[in-house]
Design a protein around this motif. Structure first.
Motif, mmCIF file in Angstrom:
data_model
loop_
_atom_site.group_PDB
_atom_site.id
_atom_site.type_symbol
_atom_site.label_atom_id
_atom_site.label_comp_id
_atom_site.label_asym_id
_atom_site.label_seq_id
_atom_site.Cartn_x
_atom_site.Cartn_y
_atom_site.Cartn_z
ATOM 1 N N LEU A 1 -2.390 -53.524 -42.521
ATOM 2 C CA LEU A 1 -2.729 -54.827 -43.085
ATOM 3 C C LEU A 1 -4.075 -54.790 -43.799
ATOM 4 O O LEU A 1 -4.243 -55.372 -44.872
ATOM 5 N N LEU A 2 -5.023 -54.078 -43.204
ATOM 6 C CA LEU A 2 -6.345 -53.981 -43.810
ATOM 7 C C LEU A 2 -6.281 -53.220 -45.136
ATOM 8 O O LEU A 2 -7.000 -53.544 -46.086
ATOM 9 N N SER A 3 -5.405 -52.212 -45.193
ATOM 10 C CA SER A 3 -5.231 -51.452 -46.443
ATOM 11 C C SER A 3 -4.691 -52.354 -47.545
ATOM 12 O O SER A 3 -5.141 -52.283 -48.703
ATOM 13 N N LEU A 4 -3.729 -53.208 -47.198
ATOM 14 C CA LEU A 4 -3.164 -54.144 -48.171
ATOM 15 C C LEU A 4 -4.226 -55.131 -48.652
ATOM 16 O O LEU A 4 -4.270 -55.484 -49.838
ATOM 17 N N ILE A 5 -5.076 -55.559 -47.732
ATOM 18 C CA ILE A 5 -6.138 -56.495 -48.087
ATOM 19 C C ILE A 5 -7.138 -55.851 -49.039
ATOM 20 O O ILE A 5 -7.606 -56.472 -49.994
ATOM 21 N N VAL A 6 -7.487 -54.596 -48.769
ATOM 22 C CA VAL A 6 -8.421 -53.882 -49.643
ATOM 23 C C VAL A 6 -7.863 -53.793 -51.066
ATOM 24 O O VAL A 6 -8.583 -54.025 -52.044
ATOM 25 N N ILE A 7 -6.580 -53.493 -51.172
ATOM 26 C CA ILE A 7 -5.935 -53.423 -52.485
ATOM 27 C C ILE A 7 -5.988 -54.786 -53.180
ATOM 28 O O ILE A 7 -6.276 -54.887 -54.379
ATOM 29 N N THR A 8 -5.726 -55.853 -52.406
ATOM 30 C CA THR A 8 -5.773 -57.212 -52.954
ATOM 31 C C THR A 8 -7.172 -57.573 -53.430
ATOM 32 O O THR A 8 -7.354 -58.189 -54.493
ATOM 33 N N ALA B 1 -14.639 -54.659 -49.463
ATOM 34 C CA ALA B 1 -13.536 -53.693 -49.441
ATOM 35 C C ALA B 1 -14.045 -52.313 -49.023
ATOM 36 O O ALA B 1 -13.379 -51.591 -48.265
ATOM 37 N N PHE B 2 -15.227 -51.955 -49.495
ATOM 38 C CA PHE B 2 -15.805 -50.661 -49.134
ATOM 39 C C PHE B 2 -16.066 -50.594 -47.629
ATOM 40 O O PHE B 2 -15.788 -49.584 -46.974
ATOM 41 N N GLN C 1 -14.489 -52.271 -45.357
ATOM 42 C CA GLN C 1 -13.207 -52.288 -44.672
ATOM 43 C C GLN C 1 -12.538 -50.914 -44.649
ATOM 44 O O GLN C 1 -11.764 -50.618 -43.730
ATOM 45 N N VAL C 2 -12.828 -50.090 -45.635
ATOM 46 C CA VAL C 2 -12.279 -48.730 -45.648
ATOM 47 C C VAL C 2 -12.723 -47.981 -44.394
ATOM 48 O O VAL C 2 -11.953 -47.206 -43.809
ATOM 49 N N THR C 3 -13.972 -48.219 -43.972
ATOM 50 C CA THR C 3 -14.476 -47.596 -42.744
ATOM 51 C C THR C 3 -13.629 -48.022 -41.555
ATOM 52 O O THR C 3 -13.291 -47.200 -40.679
ATOM 53 N N GLY C 4 -13.265 -49.284 -41.503
ATOM 54 C CA GLY C 4 -12.423 -49.796 -40.428
ATOM 55 C C GLY C 4 -11.050 -49.157 -40.430
ATOM 56 O O GLY C 4 -10.485 -48.875 -39.365
ATOM 57 N N ILE C 5 -10.511 -48.949 -41.620
ATOM 58 C CA ILE C 5 -9.198 -48.312 -41.724
ATOM 59 C C ILE C 5 -9.245 -46.888 -41.165
ATOM 60 O O ILE C 5 -8.352 -46.459 -40.417
ATOM 61 N N VAL C 6 -10.304 -46.163 -41.518
ATOM 62 C CA VAL C 6 -10.469 -44.789 -41.024
ATOM 63 C C VAL C 6 -10.583 -44.774 -39.506
ATOM 64 O O VAL C 6 -9.931 -43.976 -38.818
ATOM 65 N N LEU C 7 -11.397 -45.664 -38.945
ATOM 66 C CA LEU C 7 -11.572 -45.734 -37.498
ATOM 67 C C LEU C 7 -10.258 -46.098 -36.799
ATOM 68 O O LEU C 7 -9.933 -45.538 -35.738
ATOM 69 N N ALA C 8 -9.515 -47.021 -37.396
ATOM 70 C CA ALA C 8 -8.235 -47.430 -36.807
ATOM 71 C C ALA C 8 -7.246 -46.269 -36.790
ATOM 72 O O ALA C 8 -6.511 -46.080 -35.809
ATOM 73 N N CYS C 9 -7.234 -45.501 -37.859
ATOM 74 C CA CYS C 9 -6.332 -44.339 -37.929
ATOM 75 C C CYS C 9 -6.711 -43.293 -36.880
ATOM 76 O O CYS C 9 -5.839 -42.699 -36.231
ATOM 77 N N ILE C 10 -8.007 -43.058 -36.709
ATOM 78 C CA ILE C 10 -8.472 -42.077 -35.718
ATOM 79 C C ILE C 10 -8.097 -42.545 -34.312
ATOM 80 O O ILE C 10 -7.590 -41.754 -33.491
ATOM 81 N N LEU C 11 -8.333 -43.823 -34.019
ATOM 82 C CA LEU C 11 -8.020 -44.350 -32.696
ATOM 83 C C LEU C 11 -6.517 -44.327 -32.435
ATOM 84 O O LEU C 11 -6.073 -43.978 -31.331
ATOM 85 N N SER C 12 -5.730 -44.669 -33.440
ATOM 86 C CA SER C 12 -4.272 -44.655 -33.297
ATOM 87 C C SER C 12 -3.772 -43.250 -32.974
ATOM 88 O O SER C 12 -2.906 -43.060 -32.103
ATOM 89 N N ARG C 13 -4.345 -42.276 -33.644
ATOM 90 C CA ARG C 13 -3.950 -40.886 -33.400
ATOM 91 C C ARG C 13 -4.353 -40.446 -31.996
ATOM 92 O O ARG C 13 -3.590 -39.751 -31.312
ATOM 93 N N ALA C 14 -5.540 -40.871 -31.549
ATOM 94 C CA ALA C 14 -6.007 -40.501 -30.211
ATOM 95 C C ALA C 14 -5.132 -41.139 -29.137
ATOM 96 O O ALA C 14 -4.811 -40.501 -28.126
#
Length: 237
Positions: free
Chosen positions: A87-94, A213-214, A216-229
């Protein structure tokens, strides 16, 4: 299994960043409302610009998604964290799209204002809406006409009068026969000042959206790392 080590640090970082996102959402809502109000109330153009509206909508969405992300991070729910990242990725694009739209619109302000001023000056004595809007604008910006007081050449049969709202000291009939008299009326046009006013505020939207947006990109990266963990189920150092 609860995440440990480096992943636990990421968890709390994501929780912290969601608080920042919540503030960003609030900032976008306020910024969008201020710009939209400036364009609607101060700008006499009727042309619609969707950029501030998009920013307001995005701000509201971010405002609520931040809580969603906090819950996902705190409960270590992979589905919620992954959905948050998407969702955050979609928002950044918007937001990037809104910034681009705002910049494009900003370049068209001059033409829109020029056309709108012509219509409203011609309809000043015919339409109360146009008369009220122009009087308010001329008093507020201390100006007269679009480019100069000469734009009111056809205001009266004598071709020498301007609306009373052009006067430095407004009083009934003060604009009669005063065209070009800088001691009585403002001779500078309204369009240059109004154009700058609108462009500056549209620029705020574009820059604000890109900056947020910049972040929020940090948040997307952190979310991906946490999801993988969370998915891996072991300590990430």
């Amino acid at each position: 299994m609860a995440v440990e080590g480096g992943a636990k640090c990421v968890k709390y970082l994501l929780f912290f960043f969601n608080f920042i996102f919540w503030l960003c959402g609030l900032a976008l809502i306020v910024l969008g409302i201020l710009v939209q109000t400036a364009i609607r109330n101060t700008a006499i153009i009727k042309a619609y610009t969707g950029s501030p509206v998009v920013v307001i909508i995005v701000g509201v969405i971010i405002f609520f998604i931040a809580f969603f992300g906090c819950c996902g991070a705190w409960k270590e729910n992979q589905c919620m964290v992954t959905m948050f990242a998407v969702l955050l990725s979609l928002i950044v694009i918007t937001e990037i799209g809104a910034a681009i739209t705002g910049y494009i619109y900003r370049e068209k302000v001059s033409d829109l204002l020029n056309e709108r001023f012509k219509v409203m000056i011609a309809g000043y004595n015919k339409t109360e809406e146009d008369r009220t809007a122009l009087d308010s604008l001329q008093k507020q910006l201390k100006c007269c006409g679009a480019n100069s007081s000469n734009d009111w050449e056809n205001f009266s049969s004598t071709h020498k009068s301007v609306p009373d709202s052009c006067c430095k000291n407004v009083s009934k009939g003060c604009g009669t026969g005063a065209m070009g008299d800088a001691s009585i009326i403002y001779t500078d046009g309204c369009q240059p000042a109004l154009e700058k006013y609108i462009k500056d505020r549209i620029l705020w939207v574009a820059v604000g959206a890109l900056v947020i947006a910049f972040v929020q990109v940090t948040g997307i990266v952190l979310a991906c790392i946490l999801s993988r963990a969370i998915r891996s189920g072991y300590e990430v150092m």
